[in-house]
Design a protein around this motif. Structure first.
Motif, PDB file in Angstrom:
ATOM      1  N   ARG A  81       6.382  72.565 -79.498  1.00 52.18           N
ATOM      2  CA  ARG A  81       6.119  71.496 -78.636  1.00 52.18           C
ATOM      3  C   ARG A  81       7.277  70.637 -78.831  1.00 52.18           C
ATOM      4  O   ARG A  81       8.302  70.510 -79.875  1.00 52.18           O
ATOM      5  CB  ARG A  81       4.793  70.684 -78.895  1.00 52.18           C
ATOM      6  N   ILE A  95       4.636  67.614 -75.110  1.00 55.36           N
ATOM      7  CA  ILE A  95       4.916  68.523 -74.072  1.00 55.36           C
ATOM      8  C   ILE A  95       4.799  69.875 -74.828  1.00 55.36           C
ATOM      9  O   ILE A  95       5.962  70.106 -75.509  1.00 55.36           O
ATOM     10  CB  ILE A  95       6.147  68.369 -73.351  1.00 55.36           C
ATOM     11  N   VAL A 100       5.960  75.289 -70.389  1.00 50.89           N
ATOM     12  CA  VAL A 100       7.116  74.974 -69.533  1.00 50.89           C
ATOM     13  C   VAL A 100       7.886  76.380 -69.220  1.00 50.89           C
ATOM     14  O   VAL A 100       7.922  77.122 -70.047  1.00 50.89           O
ATOM     15  CB  VAL A 100       8.142  74.235 -70.635  1.00 50.89           C
ATOM     16  N   VAL A 116      11.646  68.831 -66.602  1.00 50.96           N
ATOM     17  CA  VAL A 116      10.948  69.866 -67.257  1.00 50.96           C
ATOM     18  C   VAL A 116      10.360  70.417 -65.881  1.00 50.96           C
ATOM     19  O   VAL A 116       9.555  69.918 -65.098  1.00 50.96           O
ATOM     20  CB  VAL A 116       9.722  69.138 -67.867  1.00 50.96           C
ATOM     21  N   TYR A 118       7.469  73.077 -65.220  1.00 49.60           N
ATOM     22  CA  TYR A 118       6.389  73.559 -65.748  1.00 49.60           C
ATOM     23  C   TYR A 118       5.829  74.765 -65.002  1.00 49.60           C
ATOM     24  O   TYR A 118       6.381  75.065 -64.166  1.00 49.60           O
ATOM     25  CB  TYR A 118       5.083  72.538 -65.639  1.00 49.60           C
ATOM     26  N   LYS A 126      -2.051  70.008 -64.660  1.00 52.64           N
ATOM     27  CA  LYS A 126      -1.784  68.377 -64.929  1.00 52.64           C
ATOM     28  C   LYS A 126      -2.166  67.657 -63.455  1.00 52.64           C
ATOM     29  O   LYS A 126      -2.293  66.562 -63.620  1.00 52.64           O
ATOM     30  CB  LYS A 126      -0.201  68.629 -65.019  1.00 52.64           C
ATOM     31  N   GLU A 149       8.208  65.880 -63.873  1.00 54.10           N
ATOM     32  CA  GLU A 149       8.454  65.215 -65.014  1.00 54.10           C
ATOM     33  C   GLU A 149      10.194  65.336 -65.393  1.00 54.10           C
ATOM     34  O   GLU A 149      10.602  66.461 -65.612  1.00 54.10           O
ATOM     35  CB  GLU A 149       7.582  65.526 -66.368  1.00 54.10           C
TER      36      GLU A 149
END
Length: 180
Positions: A81, A95, A100, A116, A118, A126, A149
């Motif tokens: 993370r 995160i 990711v 980022v 995802y 999300k 993000e």
């Protein structure tokens, strides 16, 4: 198993230069207010500028010095993370690397960010758990950067490209471990 972590701090000198520039603008605004030749609108603009730049520069300097004295890292990169410090909440935003696809360095108006990207499943999750306002903000961020993000990569002790490479390296290691 012992988790190896990498801590990345803000560059105190870069942040203090910004704070000094803000305070310089506040002094200029003060001179506008105290000048005998200034008109009413110029005095109002000087007051607004003094409050904005003076207050903002002072707050910026105080938070930078607080983080420096307390040794608060801006990023903590773990094996599974990434945690990003949120100064006004005094907490970390986590995160998970499992969510990711990749990290990429982007530039918006000469400011470097790390976007980022995802995975589809985590992005759907999300979006489902956020409010309508936050969804609109995410849509705006996608329009501006191509990602839901992103976080600031300028003003750190590490260059943005090096940080992005490090994050992608950790992501690759995490994916290799989870697929075994």
């Amino acid at each position: 198993m012992h988790e190896s972590e990498i801590k990345i701090y803000q560059s105190v000198w870069k942040h203090m230069l910004v704070a000094i520039a803000c305070l310089g603008c506040a002094i200029g605004a003060w001179l506008m207010v105290t000048s005998t030749g200034s008109s009413g609108p110029a005095k109002v603009a000087g007051c607004v500028g003094g409050i904005f730049f003076g207050g903002g520069g002072l707050l910026y300097a105080i938070t930078t010095l607080y983080n420096w004295m307390r040794h608060i890292p801006f990023f903590i990169i773990y094996e599974n993370r990434v945690e990003i410090y949120q100064p006004f909440k005094l907490t970390y935003h986590t995160i998970p690397l499992a969510d990711v696809k990749r990290f990429r360095l982007i530039t918006i108006n000469s400011v470097k960010f790390i976007a980022v990207d995802y995975t589809t499943a985590s992005l759907t999750h999300k979006l489902a758990k956020t409010s309508g306002l936050k969804q609109r903000m995410m849509a705006f961020n996608v329009e501006a950067s191509g990602a839901v993000e992103s976080f600031l990569a300028d003003g750190l002790a590490m260059k943005g490209q090096e940080l992005c490479n490090l994050l992608n390296s950790r992501l690759k290691d995490n994916n290799r471990i989870t697929t075994k």
